[in-house]
Each structure stands twice: as structure tokens, then as C-alpha cells.
Design an enzyme around this catalytic site. Structure first.
Site, mmCIF file in Angstrom:
data_model
loop_
_atom_site.group_PDB
_atom_site.id
_atom_site.type_symbol
_atom_site.label_atom_id
_atom_site.label_comp_id
_atom_site.label_asym_id
_atom_site.label_seq_id
_atom_site.Cartn_x
_atom_site.Cartn_y
_atom_site.Cartn_z
ATOM 1 N N GLY A 45 43.339 20.490 -6.955
ATOM 2 C CA GLY A 45 42.154 21.330 -7.221
ATOM 3 C C GLY A 45 42.364 22.870 -7.281
ATOM 4 O O GLY A 45 42.012 23.386 -7.909
ATOM 5 N N CYS A 46 43.322 23.423 -6.192
ATOM 6 C CA CYS A 46 43.429 24.903 -6.258
ATOM 7 C C CYS A 46 44.331 25.379 -7.224
ATOM 8 O O CYS A 46 44.317 26.226 -7.853
ATOM 9 C CB CYS A 46 44.223 25.032 -4.878
ATOM 10 S SG CYS A 46 43.200 24.734 -3.457
ATOM 11 N N THR A 47 45.150 24.400 -7.904
ATOM 12 C CA THR A 47 46.056 24.679 -9.243
ATOM 13 C C THR A 47 44.920 24.978 -10.494
ATOM 14 O O THR A 47 45.158 25.735 -11.198
ATOM 15 C CB THR A 47 47.184 23.733 -9.431
ATOM 16 O OG1 THR A 47 47.853 23.663 -8.209
ATOM 17 C CG2 THR A 47 47.976 23.968 -10.637
#
Length: 144
Positions: A45-47
Site C-alpha cells: 500500500g505504501c509503495t
């Protein structure tokens, strides 16, 4: 007490991926700013979120708007993440959680059946005068 709409950008000392220690106010230096908080470098998700900000960077630059990503990851983790994803913006390491606390983004989360304290994905927009104009809390990474 956390930052509220209309409040000014806190003048906290931060460490960025350029290895600079600088106040948040000086880092933004009279530009609009998007400050987004995310849980962990190099996770799916953060990527996705970082890639989306990266890909939209020209549009933010046209608006004279700086992007800053914040997590509790170390500088080494940030540098690898920034290099691997070709991120054109600074990442701030907030291992001591001063910035996270100022923005009230540390929340109880359920991870694989366990309750843990972690960063709630949130984004804050400051105008060029340093006032908080908009906040988005509990956002989903994709499409944010």
C-alpha cells in the site's frame, strides 16, 4: 492536542532523506505543501501511494506544491525506498514520533489479529502561508 484546520505548520526539527536536519517550516519555505503519513516503507500500500505521488509530481510542481512523505522508518530504509521507487520528493524519518504525535496519526490498528499502535494513513495540505487547508484521514492507498 493535534493540528487543526487553519493551524500553522509546526516548526519541528525533522530529518530528511538528504540527511538534512531542518525545521518543517524551513523545509517548506513559503510553498504549499502536501505532507502524507504512511505506515511503512516498501510495503504494497505504501509503495502504491508513493508511486502515485511520484507520478503526479509534475502537477504538484505546477502548483508550486512540495510533497513530503513521513513514516517511522529509519533513514536507511527511507533512502532505499526512495532510490528503488525513484521518488523525487523528500521522506522524513520520524522514529521518535514527534511529528506523528503533532498530527495525531498514531492509532490502534488491527494487524493480523493483533492490536498494535501504528500510523493511520493520512494526508495534510498546507497553503503557501503555512496554514492547514485540508486533511484526509484513514485514506486508502490506491487512488488517494
Amino acid at each position: 492536542m493535534s493540528i487543526q484546520l487553519g493551524d500553522t505548520l509546526p516548526s519541528l526539527l525533522v530529518t530528511t532523506t538528504t540527511q538534512a536536519q531542518i525545521t518543517l517550516v524551513d523545509l517548506v519555505a513559503g510553498r504549499a505543501a502536501v505532507i502524507y503519513f504512511y505506515p511503512k516503507d516498501a510495503t504494497p500500500g505504501c509503495t502504491t501511494e508513493a508511486q502515485d505521488f511520484r507520478d503526479l509530481m509534475p502537477e504538484f510542481e505546477q502548483l508550486n506544491c512540495k510533497i513530503l512523505g513521513v513514516s517511522r522508518d529509519t533513514m536507511n530504509a527511507h533512502e532505499k525506498f526512495k532510490a528503488n521507487e525513484c521518488l523525487p520528493f523528500e521522506l522524513i524519518s520520524d522514529v521518535d514520533e514527534h511529528l506523528c504525535q503533532a498530527f495525531d496519526v498514531i492509532k490502534m490498528k488491527n494487524m493480523y489479529g493483533k492490536n498494535v499502535m501504528g500510523i493511520e494513513r493520512s494526508t495534510f495540505l498546507f497553503n503557501a502561508q503555512g496554514h492547514l487547508q485540508q486533511e484526509w484521514r484513514k485514506v486508502k492507498a490506491q487512488g488517494h
